[in-house]
Design an enzyme around this catalytic site. Structure first.
Site, short mmCIF file in Angstrom:
data_model
loop_
_atom_site.label_atom_id
_atom_site.label_comp_id
_atom_site.label_asym_id
_atom_site.label_seq_id
_atom_site.Cartn_x
_atom_site.Cartn_y
_atom_site.Cartn_z
CG ASP A 235 -2.26 0.93 1.05
OD1 ASP A 235 -3.33 0.27 1.04
OD2 ASP A 235 -2.31 2.16 1.10
CE1 TYR B 253 -13.37 3.32 -8.47
CE2 TYR B 253 -15.93 3.57 -8.60
CZ TYR B 253 -14.51 2.83 -8.21
OH TYR B 253 -14.91 1.36 -7.33
#
Ligand code: SER
Length: 311
Positions: free
Chosen positions: A36, A141
């Site tokens: 991450d 998105y």
């Protein structure tokens, strides 16, 4: 196939943290690498920092950990994505392209790409939305996910990269408070109820959206990734469904547990995004191809969320 060695991107996120735990139960702690851009605020080891736009770093990690499978969860969600459309495109689409070509060139055997109900738009039929429908999303998105689906299909057709993908509904889980999505209200509402606060809902009371409990979403992800390749007839992304409800309906269900719970509706810019999405999904193809079946409906999900959050 030998022992799978898995890399998860976005592994501190709403889905990633739960997926990492479930995959480690199945494949062994050391065989699932969490990555991450942010440091985990819980034990997510083994863990490495990874900015997914950094191709060199992805290649290094694949080699250092002898990675054979990638679950590529890192992305900017629908609401946050609107604040910086170009950055969203870079993170969601350009980074995907890098990962796909790195996967092709470095022997990755299986690749998971999360898509979403945000691929649908105002030209898509709203109820029981079928698999193959007009896709004209209105968020960056959604645009990045539709395009991503097509690239996944292209890499399968052209390079035989074994890609599997799901169009997730809104995901509801107790393990984290999601950020940046339009369906986040359905998690926030529980935290308000438990604290005894009035919930200010950013969607209108009758906005119906497809939703899913986190453990159904995780199970679907692992099941599609473990299915034999010949069961996967679709290499763009499968419609996936469990339940659909409105803010008013989930509020009524939570009220059965907290009779004094109060809600106010204060729709913001996310209302328009939600209105452009489907209200319910036809996921028959996932059910017939690889035996998908959901386990949680609205009452069962609400009861479990409250039990888990109340301890
Ligand atoms: N849950 C996501 C969002 O709201 C949809 O994929 O952005």
């Amino acid at each position: 196939m030998e022992q799978a060695k898995i890399l998860i991107t976005g592994a501190n996120g709403q889905l990633g943290r739960v997926l990492a735990k479930e995959l480690r139960k199945k494949y062994g702690q050391a065989n699932v690498l969490a990555t991450d851009i942010r440091k985990p605020d819980f034990d997510n080891s083994p863990f490495e920092f990874l900015d997914i736009t950094n191709k060199k770093r992805v290649i290094e990690l694949i080699h250092d950990y002898k990675i054979t499978q990638i679950y590529h969860l890192a992305a900017m969600l629908s609401a946050n994505g609107e604040w910086d459309p170009k950055k969203t495109w870079d993170v969601n689409l350009n980074a995907l392209l890098k990962l796909l070509s790195v996967s092709r060139d470095n022997g990755i055997e299986r690749f998971f790409f999360p898509s979403t109900i945000a691929v649908f738009g105002s030209t898509t039929p709203k109820e029981h939305t079928q698999q193959h429908v007009p896709l004209m999303p209105e968020t960056v998105y959604g645009m990045s996910k539709v395009t991503g689906e097509l690239w996944c299909n292209y890499f399968f057709q052209r390079y035989n990269l074994d890609i599997r993908s799901l169009r997730y509904p809104g995901i509801i889980g107790y393990q984290s408070i999601p950020e940046g999505g339009t369906t986040d209200y359905a998690v926030e509402i529980f935290h308000a109820a438990i604290k005894g606060e009035t919930y200010k809902c950013f969607l209108d009371k009758d906005t119906k959206l497809p939703m899913m409990y986190i453990f159904d979403a995780i199970r679907a992800t692992i099941e599609i990734m473990e299915a034999p390749s010949d069961k996967i007839s679709l290499r763009t992304s499968y419609n996936l469904a469990a339940m659909s409800f409105t803010p008013a309906e989930i509020y009524e269900e939570i009220k059965k547990h907290f009779p004094n719970f109060a809600i106010q509706y204060e729709p913001d810019f996310r209302q328009k995004i939600a209105e452009s999405w489907s209200a319910s999904i036809d996921d028959r193809l996932a059910r017939s191809d690889w035996n998908w079946n959901h386990a949680y409906d609205l009452p069962k999900m609400v009861t479990e969320m409250i039990t888990k959050l109340n301890v």
